[in-house]
Design an enzyme around this catalytic site. Structure first.
Site, PDB file in Angstrom:
ATOM      1  N   VAL A 138       0.888  -1.147   0.000  1.00 51.67           N
ATOM      2  CA  VAL A 138       0.000   0.000   0.000  1.00 51.67           C
ATOM      3  C   VAL A 138       0.929   1.201   0.000  1.00 51.67           C
ATOM      4  CG1 VAL A 138      -1.770   1.300   1.235  1.00 51.67           C
ATOM      5  CG2 VAL A 138      -1.818  -1.207   1.275  1.00 51.67           C
ATOM      6  N   HIS A 139       0.899   1.961  -1.090  1.00 51.86           N
ATOM      7  CA  HIS A 139       1.806   3.096  -1.285  1.00 51.86           C
ATOM      8  C   HIS A 139       3.246   2.637  -1.109  1.00 51.86           C
ATOM      9  CE1 HIS A 139      -1.568   5.762  -1.700  1.00 51.86           C
ATOM     10  NE2 HIS A 139      -2.061   5.318  -0.557  1.00 51.86           N
ATOM     11  N   ASP A 140       3.940   3.105  -0.073  1.00 51.71           N
ATOM     12  CA  ASP A 140       5.340   2.712   0.092  1.00 51.71           C
ATOM     13  C   ASP A 140       5.535   1.704   1.217  1.00 51.71           C
ATOM     14  OD1 ASP A 140       4.815   4.433   2.160  1.00 51.71           O
ATOM     15  OD2 ASP A 140       6.574   5.683   1.870  1.00 51.71           O
ATOM     16  N   CYS A 141       4.483   1.024   1.615  1.00 54.21           N
ATOM     17  CA  CYS A 141       4.580  -0.038   2.630  1.00 54.21           C
ATOM     18  C   CYS A 141       4.552  -1.380   1.915  1.00 54.21           C
ATOM     19  CB  CYS A 141       3.411   0.042   3.616  1.00 54.21           C
ATOM     20  SG  CYS A 141       3.387   1.558   4.559  1.00 54.21           S
ATOM     21  N   PHE A 193      14.830   0.810   4.320  1.00 54.35           N
ATOM     22  CA  PHE A 193      13.410   0.584   4.074  1.00 54.35           C
ATOM     23  C   PHE A 193      12.887  -0.254   5.211  1.00 54.35           C
ATOM     24  CE2 PHE A 193      10.594   1.338   0.563  1.00 54.35           C
ATOM     25  CZ  PHE A 193       9.533   0.475   0.774  1.00 54.35           C
TER      26      PHE A 193
END
Length: 199
Positions: free
Chosen positions: A112-115, A198
């Site tokens: 989800v997005h950058d996850c 990350f």
């Protein structure tokens, strides 16, 4: 000059290059367009607002149409949006590369997005792939490729009269596209060893 402040000033020169490129493109009457490193086209949809009224016996409505391609580009929105939109396109390219390589490795992957998410047993593999794809992406000549694309995309619009103001503006725009800013000297391979790259 410290490495961090040097990277900071270079970051701003890249941002300034993107902003000024977008301003000149929009001023020429075109929208800003580019290709992601995966070859996906991006077109900024920001045009000047067109107002229209709908009248009936019951009511009058006043509408604002913001994405009318027949209207001139909104120069302010085009220039302000280009740097973050370009970075978002690189982030999404990184995510797609990570997804593709995780799938090839047989990992369950969701985002989800950058996850990014996978099962606990494959987190280390996903982290390795994520870092490798980031390094592979940013080792490409991203800005040079953007420069070539913009020169090819916008140079056919060059006005025919070499002494006209419009011709001079186009020439200035094409010269700017060719002046790709220098990038920093950060060793991208260090990303592969980074604990907090990350999470």
């Amino acid at each position: 000059m410290s490495s961090q402040s040097q990277n900071q000033s270079q970051k701003y020169s890249v941002m300034d290059w993107l902003t000024e490129s977008a301003r000149l493109i929009a001023k020429s009457g075109r929208t800003v367009e580019w290709l992601t490193p995966l070859g996906l086209p991006v077109i900024q949809p920001y045009h000047r607002i067109r107002r229209t009224s709908l009248k009936s016996t019951m009511q009058h409505l006043s509408l604002q149409v913001t994405h009318d391609v027949s209207m001139k580009p909104d120069t302010v929105k085009q220039k302000n949006a280009f740097p973050p939109n370009f970075i978002h396109s690189l982030d999404s390219t990184h995510m797609m590369l990570t997804v593709l390589h995780c799938c090839r490795a047989g990992l369950t992957f969701a985002s989800v997005h950058d996850c990014f998410w996978t099962h606990a047993i494959t987190v280390d593999t996903m982290n390795k792939i994520c870092r490798e794809q980031f390094v592979a992406l940013h080792n490409q000549p991203v800005l040079q490729n953007l420069s070539k694309f913009m020169v090819q995309k916008y140079s056919p619009d060059l006005p025919p009269h070499p002494k006209s103001k419009k011709f001079m503006e186009f020439q200035r725009m094409l010269e700017l596209f060719s002046k790709v800013p220098q990038t920093g000297e950060f060793d991208l391979e260090k990303v592969k060893e980074s604990t907090y790259f990350f999470s």
